[in-house]
Design a protein around this motif. Sequence first.
Motif, mmCIF file in Angstrom:
data_model
loop_
_atom_site.group_PDB
_atom_site.id
_atom_site.type_symbol
_atom_site.label_atom_id
_atom_site.label_comp_id
_atom_site.label_asym_id
_atom_site.label_seq_id
_atom_site.Cartn_x
_atom_site.Cartn_y
_atom_site.Cartn_z
ATOM 1 N N ALA A 104 19.452 38.146 31.236
ATOM 2 C CA ALA A 104 18.754 38.386 29.974
ATOM 3 C C ALA A 104 19.749 38.670 28.853
ATOM 4 C CB ALA A 104 17.780 39.547 30.131
ATOM 5 N N GLY A 105 20.818 39.379 29.172
ATOM 6 C CA GLY A 105 21.840 39.683 28.164
ATOM 7 C C GLY A 105 22.536 38.449 27.636
ATOM 8 N N GLU A 106 22.846 37.518 28.547
ATOM 9 C CA GLU A 106 23.485 36.268 28.121
ATOM 10 C C GLU A 106 22.547 35.473 27.219
ATOM 11 O OE1 GLU A 106 26.353 34.935 31.764
ATOM 12 O OE2 GLU A 106 24.201 34.998 32.175
ATOM 13 N N ALA A 107 21.280 35.406 27.598
ATOM 14 C CA ALA A 107 20.293 34.682 26.793
ATOM 15 C C ALA A 107 20.126 35.338 25.425
ATOM 16 C CB ALA A 107 18.962 34.608 27.526
ATOM 17 N N ASP A 108 20.177 36.675 25.385
ATOM 18 C CA ASP A 108 20.059 37.391 24.106
ATOM 19 C C ASP A 108 21.220 37.051 23.169
ATOM 20 O OD1 ASP A 108 17.744 38.612 24.963
ATOM 21 O OD2 ASP A 108 18.709 40.533 25.440
ATOM 22 N N LYS A 109 22.426 36.983 23.716
ATOM 23 C CA LYS A 109 23.597 36.655 22.890
ATOM 24 C C LYS A 109 23.495 35.239 22.335
ATOM 25 C CE LYS A 109 26.726 39.839 25.158
ATOM 26 N NZ LYS A 109 27.802 40.018 26.126
ATOM 27 N N ILE A 110 23.035 34.317 23.156
ATOM 28 C CA ILE A 110 22.848 32.937 22.695
ATOM 29 C C ILE A 110 21.756 32.901 21.631
ATOM 30 C CG2 ILE A 110 22.102 30.619 23.379
ATOM 31 C CD1 ILE A 110 23.383 31.305 26.181
ATOM 32 N N ASN A 111 20.684 33.635 21.870
ATOM 33 C CA ASN A 111 19.565 33.707 20.933
ATOM 34 C C ASN A 111 20.030 34.192 19.560
ATOM 35 O OD1 ASN A 111 16.731 33.722 20.212
ATOM 36 N ND2 ASN A 111 16.801 35.936 20.417
ATOM 37 N N TYR A 168 19.796 26.635 20.538
ATOM 38 C CA TYR A 168 19.513 27.598 21.607
ATOM 39 C C TYR A 168 19.463 26.907 22.970
ATOM 40 C CZ TYR A 168 17.222 31.076 24.483
ATOM 41 O OH TYR A 168 16.923 31.950 25.501
ATOM 42 N N ASN A 169 18.704 25.825 23.059
ATOM 43 C CA ASN A 169 18.594 25.103 24.328
ATOM 44 C C ASN A 169 19.955 24.582 24.784
ATOM 45 O OD1 ASN A 169 15.860 25.575 24.479
ATOM 46 N ND2 ASN A 169 15.283 23.584 23.661
ATOM 47 N N ARG A 170 20.727 24.058 23.862
ATOM 48 C CA ARG A 170 22.060 23.557 24.188
ATOM 49 C C ARG A 170 22.962 24.703 24.650
ATOM 50 N NH1 ARG A 170 23.754 20.234 19.578
ATOM 51 N NH2 ARG A 170 22.241 18.828 20.479
ATOM 52 N N GLY A 171 22.872 25.845 23.999
ATOM 53 C CA GLY A 171 23.674 27.007 24.377
ATOM 54 C C GLY A 171 23.319 27.524 25.759
ATOM 55 N N VAL A 172 22.027 27.585 26.047
ATOM 56 C CA VAL A 172 21.562 28.042 27.357
ATOM 57 C C VAL A 172 22.035 27.094 28.454
ATOM 58 C CG1 VAL A 172 19.469 28.259 28.778
ATOM 59 C CG2 VAL A 172 19.579 29.367 26.545
ATOM 60 N N GLU A 227 29.480 21.352 22.187
ATOM 61 C CA GLU A 227 29.687 20.016 21.634
ATOM 62 C C GLU A 227 29.879 18.997 22.753
ATOM 63 O OE1 GLU A 227 31.163 22.760 20.489
ATOM 64 O OE2 GLU A 227 30.148 22.889 18.564
ATOM 65 N N LEU A 228 30.606 19.409 23.799
ATOM 66 C CA LEU A 228 30.790 18.541 24.958
ATOM 67 C C LEU A 228 29.459 18.270 25.632
ATOM 68 C CD1 LEU A 228 32.466 16.984 27.019
ATOM 69 C CD2 LEU A 228 32.918 19.169 28.183
ATOM 70 N N TYR A 229 28.661 19.309 25.811
ATOM 71 C CA TYR A 229 27.338 19.155 26.427
ATOM 72 C C TYR A 229 26.517 18.122 25.657
ATOM 73 C CZ TYR A 229 22.677 20.208 28.091
ATOM 74 O OH TYR A 229 21.414 20.100 28.623
ATOM 75 N N ALA A 230 26.515 18.240 24.331
ATOM 76 C CA ALA A 230 25.723 17.335 23.493
ATOM 77 C C ALA A 230 26.205 15.896 23.599
ATOM 78 C CB ALA A 230 25.769 17.797 22.038
ATOM 79 N N GLU A 231 27.501 15.701 23.780
ATOM 80 C CA GLU A 231 28.067 14.362 23.849
ATOM 81 C C GLU A 231 27.992 13.774 25.253
ATOM 82 O OE1 GLU A 231 29.533 11.077 22.033
ATOM 83 O OE2 GLU A 231 29.030 12.940 21.009
ATOM 84 N N MET A 232 28.114 14.617 26.245
ATOM 85 C CA MET A 232 28.239 14.176 27.632
ATOM 86 C C MET A 232 26.913 13.745 28.262
ATOM 87 S SD MET A 232 30.079 16.491 30.487
ATOM 88 C CE MET A 232 30.290 15.994 32.161
ATOM 89 N N PHE A 233 25.845 14.463 27.936
ATOM 90 C CA PHE A 233 24.568 14.217 28.597
ATOM 91 C C PHE A 233 23.596 13.485 27.685
ATOM 92 C CE2 PHE A 233 26.288 18.042 30.668
ATOM 93 C CZ PHE A 233 26.388 17.559 31.959
ATOM 94 N N ILE A 257 18.182 19.195 32.812
ATOM 95 C CA ILE A 257 19.033 20.379 32.988
ATOM 96 C C ILE A 257 18.311 21.617 32.464
ATOM 97 C CG2 ILE A 257 21.189 21.499 32.268
ATOM 98 C CD1 ILE A 257 22.414 18.611 32.245
ATOM 99 N N LEU A 258 17.721 21.514 31.282
ATOM 100 C CA LEU A 258 17.001 22.647 30.700
ATOM 101 C C LEU A 258 15.852 23.083 31.607
ATOM 102 C CD1 LEU A 258 16.537 24.658 28.414
ATOM 103 C CD2 LEU A 258 15.150 22.906 27.273
ATOM 104 N N GLU A 259 15.136 22.127 32.146
ATOM 105 C CA GLU A 259 14.029 22.450 33.048
ATOM 106 C C GLU A 259 14.532 23.195 34.289
ATOM 107 O OE1 GLU A 259 10.653 20.148 35.713
ATOM 108 O OE2 GLU A 259 11.480 19.148 33.946
ATOM 109 N N LYS A 260 15.636 22.735 34.850
ATOM 110 C CA LYS A 260 16.197 23.372 36.047
ATOM 111 C C LYS A 260 16.726 24.768 35.725
ATOM 112 C CE LYS A 260 16.552 21.983 39.767
ATOM 113 N NZ LYS A 260 15.646 22.207 40.919
ATOM 114 N N VAL A 261 17.382 24.916 34.577
ATOM 115 C CA VAL A 261 17.923 26.219 34.183
ATOM 116 C C VAL A 261 16.792 27.230 33.984
ATOM 117 C CG1 VAL A 261 19.113 27.470 32.331
ATOM 118 C CG2 VAL A 261 20.061 25.338 33.208
ATOM 119 N N THR A 262 15.724 26.817 33.335
ATOM 120 C CA THR A 262 14.598 27.734 33.141
ATOM 121 C C THR A 262 13.952 28.088 34.480
ATOM 122 O OG1 THR A 262 13.094 25.901 32.637
ATOM 123 C CG2 THR A 262 14.099 27.021 30.778
#
Length: 133
Positions: free
Chosen positions: A36-43, A66-70, A96-102, A110-115
């Motif tokens: 929860a703390g990591e998600a709060d920092k990204i938020n 937010y979704n990209r950060g998570v 930036e790598l995430y946005a370019e790579m996937f 990935i977002l579905e699996k992470v959630t």
Amino acid sequence: MSKFNAFMKGSVKAAEEVKMKLDRFPEEIVLRPLTAGEADKINERCFVNKTGRKGKQERSFDVVRYNRGVCSASIIYPDLNDAALQESYGVRGAEELYAEMFLFGESAQILEKVTEISGLNESLDDDIEEAKN
């Protein structure tokens, strides 16, 4: 002896990593759940001030960021902070790598699996159904 022993850090099960296969890549990616703390920092990083009506500053939330950060924070392998990997895609920074790579669809998977692994997919309906059984 404390009555909270079950909640002490040493008593809590470690969060499990999950492997996920994406068709375009020969190897699986490895994901971990976020605290929860990591998600709060990204938020908090995803709020920006924008000029609104009559020039007044308004806080706006960037859902895409937010979704990209998570997602990028959840990926253990490959290491999105690796300079050589970032250089191969011509970007700097894990997000930036995430946005370019996937691809968009891969990002959604990935977002579905992470959630899911972070416990956000469980709803009250699931709990009710489980209690019925």
